[in-house]
Design a protein around this motif. Sequence first.
Motif, short mmCIF file in Angstrom:
data_model
loop_
_atom_site.label_atom_id
_atom_site.label_comp_id
_atom_site.label_asym_id
_atom_site.label_seq_id
_atom_site.Cartn_x
_atom_site.Cartn_y
_atom_site.Cartn_z
N ALA A 100 -3.47 -0.21 -13.85
CA ALA A 100 -3.15 1.12 -14.59
C ALA A 100 -3.43 1.38 -15.01
CB ALA A 100 -1.71 1.11 -12.99
N GLU A 101 -3.51 2.20 -15.39
CA GLU A 101 -3.52 3.11 -16.60
C GLU A 101 -3.11 4.67 -16.68
OE1 GLU A 101 -7.48 4.04 -18.45
OE2 GLU A 101 -8.25 2.62 -17.12
N GLY A 102 -2.17 5.29 -17.43
CA GLY A 102 -1.42 6.06 -17.53
C GLY A 102 0.01 6.32 -17.88
N GLU A 103 -0.02 7.59 -17.96
CA GLU A 103 1.84 7.57 -17.92
C GLU A 103 2.64 7.25 -16.83
OE1 GLU A 103 4.95 10.83 -19.29
OE2 GLU A 103 2.72 11.39 -19.23
N ASN A 104 3.88 6.30 -17.69
CA ASN A 104 4.32 5.95 -15.73
C ASN A 104 3.58 4.62 -15.49
OD1 ASN A 104 6.51 7.09 -17.03
ND2 ASN A 104 5.28 7.97 -15.43
N ALA B 61 0.94 -1.47 -0.21
CA ALA B 61 -0.11 0.16 0.05
C ALA B 61 0.32 0.91 0.14
CB ALA B 61 -0.69 -0.05 1.28
N ARG B 62 1.36 1.33 0.62
CA ARG B 62 2.92 1.92 0.85
C ARG B 62 3.55 2.55 -0.03
NH1 ARG B 62 6.49 1.37 5.11
NH2 ARG B 62 5.15 1.18 6.60
N LEU B 63 4.30 1.14 -0.94
CA LEU B 63 4.03 1.70 -2.13
C LEU B 63 3.57 2.70 -3.61
CD1 LEU B 63 7.46 1.61 -4.25
CD2 LEU B 63 6.86 -1.11 -4.27
N ALA B 64 2.09 1.64 -3.45
CA ALA B 64 1.69 2.14 -4.51
C ALA B 64 0.40 3.41 -4.22
CB ALA B 64 0.28 1.19 -4.41
N ALA B 65 0.78 4.30 -2.93
CA ALA B 65 1.13 6.01 -2.56
C ALA B 65 1.92 6.26 -2.99
CB ALA B 65 0.38 5.74 -1.27
N GLU B 66 2.79 5.95 -3.32
CA GLU B 66 4.55 6.51 -3.91
C GLU B 66 4.60 6.76 -5.61
OE1 GLU B 66 7.66 4.61 -2.39
OE2 GLU B 66 6.90 5.03 -0.89
N GLN B 67 3.10 5.65 -6.24
CA GLN B 67 3.20 5.72 -7.86
C GLN B 67 2.58 7.16 -8.38
OE1 GLN B 67 5.56 4.14 -8.80
NE2 GLN B 67 5.56 3.41 -6.42
N PRO B 68 2.56 7.55 -9.08
CA PRO B 68 1.79 8.43 -9.55
C PRO B 68 0.65 8.13 -10.47
CG PRO B 68 4.00 7.59 -11.12
CD PRO B 68 3.67 6.65 -9.97
N SER C 107 4.87 1.67 -12.88
CA SER C 107 4.43 1.38 -11.15
C SER C 107 3.91 -0.09 -11.74
CB SER C 107 3.09 2.63 -11.38
OG SER C 107 3.55 3.96 -11.42
N LEU C 108 3.27 -0.63 -12.11
CA LEU C 108 3.70 -1.80 -12.24
C LEU C 108 4.18 -2.90 -12.38
CD1 LEU C 108 0.86 -2.25 -15.11
CD2 LEU C 108 0.00 -2.20 -12.22
N ASP C 109 4.94 -2.92 -12.48
CA ASP C 109 6.78 -2.99 -12.05
C ASP C 109 7.25 -3.17 -11.05
OD1 ASP C 109 6.44 -4.16 -15.64
OD2 ASP C 109 8.03 -2.81 -15.40
N LYS C 110 7.08 -1.78 -10.17
CA LYS C 110 8.14 -2.15 -9.14
C LYS C 110 6.64 -2.24 -7.58
CE LYS C 110 9.57 3.08 -10.31
NZ LYS C 110 9.30 3.97 -10.12
N ILE C 111 5.42 -2.74 -8.40
CA ILE C 111 4.92 -2.84 -7.03
C ILE C 111 5.01 -4.12 -6.77
CG2 ILE C 111 2.72 -3.61 -6.49
CD1 ILE C 111 2.11 -0.34 -7.43
N ALA C 112 5.03 -4.99 -8.66
CA ALA C 112 4.89 -6.81 -8.68
C ALA C 112 6.51 -7.18 -8.49
CB ALA C 112 5.06 -7.16 -10.42
#
Length: 97
Positions: A75-79, A32-39, A83-88
């Motif tokens: 997720a959708e949008g730029e980056n 959750a913390r890492l997801a909150a840091e994503q754009p 973001s998905l790769d970081k959380i995965a």
Amino acid sequence: MASHRLQVDVPEVRVRVASAVGLHARPAALVARLAAEQPVAVTIRKDGGEPVPAVSLLGLMTLGVMHGDEVVLAAEGENAQSSLDKIAGLIATDFDS
């Protein structure tokens, strides 16, 4: 007249949960913390289930994800892919070691 929506391909990543306790308590909080840091807004679902916001600790814990289960991040949008790769990458690690 019926309106037609364009089908937009939303990036998804499938990942197997490595944590011995699944996505419970501490591992869910780290996700959750890492997801909150994503754009971008990221959702997570147990394969075949309904998605929840990856920033929601309670949502993550209610998925009932256990060690070895596969989850799907979207997720959708730029980056979005980054973001998905970081959380995965985080989910694929054993948080407990």
